[in-house]
Write a protein that holds these residues in place. Structure first.
Motif, PDB file in Angstrom:
ATOM      1  N   TYR A   1       0.828  -1.213   0.000  1.00 46.54           N
ATOM      2  CA  TYR A   1       0.000   0.000   0.000  1.00 46.54           C
ATOM      3  C   TYR A   1       0.861   1.263   0.000  1.00 46.54           C
ATOM      4  O   TYR A   1       0.564   2.243  -0.645  1.00 46.54           O
TER       5      TYR A   1
ATOM      6  N   ASP B   1       4.625   3.154   2.240  1.00 46.92           N
ATOM      7  CA  ASP B   1       5.904   2.943   2.900  1.00 46.92           C
ATOM      8  C   ASP B   1       5.829   3.237   4.397  1.00 46.92           C
ATOM      9  O   ASP B   1       6.818   3.576   5.036  1.00 46.92           O
ATOM     10  N   TYR B   2       4.629   3.102   4.959  1.00 43.83           N
ATOM     11  CA  TYR B   2       4.518   3.248   6.420  1.00 43.83           C
ATOM     12  C   TYR B   2       3.715   2.112   7.052  1.00 43.83           C
ATOM     13  O   TYR B   2       3.217   2.248   8.167  1.00 43.83           O
ATOM     14  N   SER B   3       3.606   1.023   6.318  1.00 45.60           N
ATOM     15  CA  SER B   3       2.995  -0.168   6.915  1.00 45.60           C
ATOM     16  C   SER B   3       4.001  -0.942   7.764  1.00 45.60           C
ATOM     17  O   SER B   3       3.628  -1.846   8.511  1.00 45.60           O
ATOM     18  N   GLU B   4       5.291  -0.599   7.601  1.00 44.71           N
ATOM     19  CA  GLU B   4       6.327  -1.214   8.435  1.00 44.71           C
ATOM     20  C   GLU B   4       6.406  -0.433   9.752  1.00 44.71           C
ATOM     21  O   GLU B   4       5.929   0.683   9.848  1.00 44.71           O
TER      22      GLU B   4
END
Lengths: 345, 345, 345, 345
Positions: free
Chosen positions: B6, B8-11
């Motif tokens: 989705y 680059d802040y799902s990690e």
């Protein structure tokens, strides 16, 4: 080392909170609060309050207040608050920047009363003035005082009866609940407070506050307003994990509030024993002490604290804030240093 | 496990960033960014940029944009942006909520051009329209493209020549710099960008962005506006420690951007090799691929991603975002699953 | 004398309107619209519309729009409009200054369509974008075109069906009604337009516009928002008397709109007969004509008018606006001066 | 007939003002204040003030205040005012709706003092509070009092010395000047007031106020802000003609102020002679009288006036406002009706 008694956010986070952040760090999660940690935190908060509610997390207190109030008000509506309220004196006009007037009334102890609500309503009766719509309460107040459950009950009832909603700023709610009784958390929601903000930052969190929307009417599109005001954190798990930990079974949140209060009581009791006047009884984690001006300056080289009021008569009120992390030595050293006997030696 | 592409802040945060937060946690520090970690971070950023600047930290990107722009604009002034700009389509009218119009112009690749600035100025010439005052650039853009140093040079010069300031949204600046050359960071400041936001969240941070005020005129009272908009974090060390680590000698910030880009290139190359059209060349960490609608639905059960545009002709553009943490297996599995050959089997 | 065809407010007020102001001048009346003339005007407007409504008067069109929309919107809600809409291009970001985004869509003829509403809704579906809430229509549009009653019916139905309200800017409503049929005024209200603004200034008034709140939900505290935005005139009779006169039995308001249209038709017909292309059929009181650039400059010494669009191919679109007061001689002189034959002599 | 002493805008316009509007009505003029009458009015006002200035006209007082202040303030800046100030209690939060806090201080007579400015500055010293930037003065004040030229001189000097600008709300400036000396108008500008609003509505105008921008820095783009806030009247001649007439050679503006004052003095003197206490000496056109509650109710059937303060001890302060149009009979009848002797008969 120079101890800081400025406030309750000069410390870092409580170790258990840091651990919780680390444990929540691995793996992928949906962003913007749609993660499993935020969901768990919300469930635990709802459990602690004992009511149905929508729980959302933001990164700081000014954000919590400006978002919560913006969601409750139409453009011409204002918020009634004590003159000492954080939104009036410590948030750089954040509420006004969303377009709303803060209607303030003098309050010696930081509390709002039913009479103050009535006065605000009596002064604002037609379209040439703003319309009072929300009563802003702080629990604990900026003077460290605490509303009793009976006081809150009466205030909320009164506000609702005259058509106003109630917003409760709980930046230091843990200290208030610890000072009163654990059951207060349960009572708060039952009383009908419309929006409640449960503080994390000042109580051992790294950052983050929980907004609890008890009144269903305020939930509609609330997250739009969070996003619009910059309050929707991308990696929401970072706050969710903290609040899930705060409200885990060991009651960390309440314990940290009690610890902060205990330090302040130790400090207040010691100062009083040394003959120093406290201008406000110590109820939570703030101590307001009257010191000779001659003492203030040397003391401030040894300790960090704010002068609250220069009386102009040779004495000043200083504010001393303890936290969960305040060591007993710091307290004892301050008492010794501030004590008139020590000074006369 | 269902891989999420989705954004680059799902990690979570990169482990080194978490370590830095933990190391900065003990002891007392002044609040609101007046701590030693924020000071160190600011020095390192200034060193990396090679210019004198004021550096301030906020918790998220919408906050960075709304605060930075509010500080640059008088009430009647507007900001010129590409129609695809984040402030126009992904921030719930945050800029408008501070009272300012976003003047948008169509852009196929997400970039603003000198001709677009001229067109905006030509359409806004008197007091019946807002006055263009700031050009909003994203580096990398929302389409994953990158301005070259020459392009930026020409744009900044042009903007200044016609009386406009330049704000650069660098939520994905690390990816842009990594795609171009490490020297770009140095060039950016030298070129005269007035305000620069260096992204942390999307590049392995837990949360937090750095606002770099290069233009001295914008520094005046900037922290007032941060506070007013809820952007002054009480325990500022939590962001300061992250950025001090990002800009430590090992170049972590740039390395994470490069890692994200590498994953995206692997993904783009693989898709192209499988005969899938990329509607935009892969430059940074975003891949825009054209897929048959029949493939999109089953794929979305296996992977998380956004459909960017439904073409209505049986095909859709999907956006796939990689990060420093995207495993090669995820990339390879996606290529295999999306490949028409696989589909025909 | 140099005739001005810039707009429909270069004239003073119609003599009957001035007489009405003078007749209403003597004696004392309550302020802020609580006078007998405003009450009479409201009754007459309600009578003309044939619906129950709350009618309020403000001094100008930008005020009408910003007040009406501010009363209809929560902070995160936006208004859908054609790119050519007055609120988008001629009011200096007045709507944005109340905090709301204007969501614009291209429109060749100035009209909004159901498809445009659908597109706006499709692009704004979650809390990361503003929420479309009001459709802004102009009748007549900024391009001089008019929605038929059927078109309006379909649009209002469609907007309501997808959860949007309808605001109708009728700065030139008299011209639209005159161009269509007197019964349109009655139809408008019956169709369910939520808020309607009936223009006075551009139709022979000295100043002033009427806001008609058809939707009861929007009436609540509406006058608070008028006052807050500077829209509550102290001597409200000055506007009330004008609208009471406009809507007196002789139908002055409609007659003036018809007069303006008639002049524009004379102008358009004459230009067309002289071989000049009209880029928009003349429906109300605006004429958009395509002239050779070589003609524009000398013409503009003789007449006042705006160049609407420089095509860059040697031709330009000019806008010519007629009013109730435009003399036939001015029209005929313009036709003669603009005519290519005349130019070639 | 029931005489209204509510305010000074229950009358219509002075006949000479109406005549001026009619005389300015014929012929075409450029819109939005670019007409010959507005230009003449500006020249005459500049002449009367004896300074270089930019003069702009708006339709009402709330508009004047909100536009003038919005143009003077950055987002985090506030305006210092007496608690009784019109912007604080009678404009529905108009200033807050532009995003700015009104910093209020108690004032018995409606005046601001240098000590109040100092107190406001002492309470607002860092980025956690708004920054005082403008001092808001009313001349005459809402209590009918007048600053002497020496007082103004000292206040303006003090404000400038501590870095604040001065805005003077002159809704009733004619009454203040008439009460003091015609030379005050000249002095005002010479003293360095930054923005001055000269009232028309309350002094016999139909509507309209003049904003005089003495400080050149505030002139930049001022008309953009007027337009954005709905304050740019299309047919600007309607206000321009009024102010050209007010400031014609016969000194109408000052004369009407003097007439209003004379009526109020007649009223105050008569009430005092009848043994009624005036809580404020009568200086301009407002009378604040202390009446028995038993008298207030029957009186209010005969006359219109506002109860200003219910003391709760059987007496109330009523406000009685005279205007240029108040007939002596109304004054005399009121004195007779309010007089305790009359009541005892």
């Amino acid at each position: 080392v120079r101890h800081l008694l400025y406030d309750d956010y000069s410390e870092g986070a409580h170790p258990a909170i840091l651990d919780a952040i680390r444990e929540a760090n691995s793996g992928q999660e949906m962003g913007y609060g749609h993660d499993s940690h935020s969901a768990l935190a919300a469930r635990r908060i709802i459990g602690a309050l004992g009511v149905d509610a929508d729980v959302q997390f933001v990164s700081g207190g000014t954000q919590a207040n400006l978002i919560g109030l913006a969601a409750m008000l139409r453009p011409h509506e204002g918020v009634v608050a004590a003159q000492t309220a954080h939104i009036n004196v410590n948030e750089t006009g954040a509420v006004e920047a969303t377009g709303h007037k803060v209607i303030t009334l003098p309050s010696a102890d930081g509390k709002v009363t039913a009479a103050m609500i009535d006065e605000a309503c009596a002064l604002h009766t037609d379209e040439h003035t703003v319309k009072p719509r929300v009563v802003f309460l702080s629990q604990a107040t900026e003077r460290g005082t605490v509303y009793s459950v009976d006081e809150l009950h009466a205030l909320v009832d009164h506000a609702h009866r005259v058509g106003l909603l109630v917003y409760l700023d709980g930046a230091r709610l843990a200290m208030a609940v610890a000072a009163w009784s654990p059951s207060m958390l349960h009572d708060l929601a039952a009383l009908g407070v419309d929006v409640l903000y449960i503080g994390g930052t000042k109580n051992g969190g790294l950052f983050g506050e929980a907004l609890v929307l008890c009144n269903p009417a305020i939930r509609t599109d609330f997250r739009y307003i969070m996003k619009q005001r910059g309050g929707l954190l991308a990696k929401g798990r970072a706050i969710g994990a903290q609040f899930a930990r705060f409200f885990a079974d060991d009651g960390l949140w309440l314990k940290l509030g009690a610890d902060a209060n205990a330090s302040a009581h130790r400090l207040g009791t010691g100062l009083a024993a040394a003959g120093i006047e406290l201008v406000q009884p110590v109820v939570t984690n703030q101590v307001f002490a009257l010191l000779d001006d001659a003492v203030v300056e040397p003391l401030s080289r040894q300790f960090g604290f704010y002068v609250w009021e220069r009386r102009g008569d040779g004495q000043s009120v200083v504010r001393l804030v303890c936290s969960w992390a305040t060591p007993d030595e710091a307290v004892d050293e301050f008492i010794a240093a501030a004590s008139p006997v020590a000074g006369s030696r």
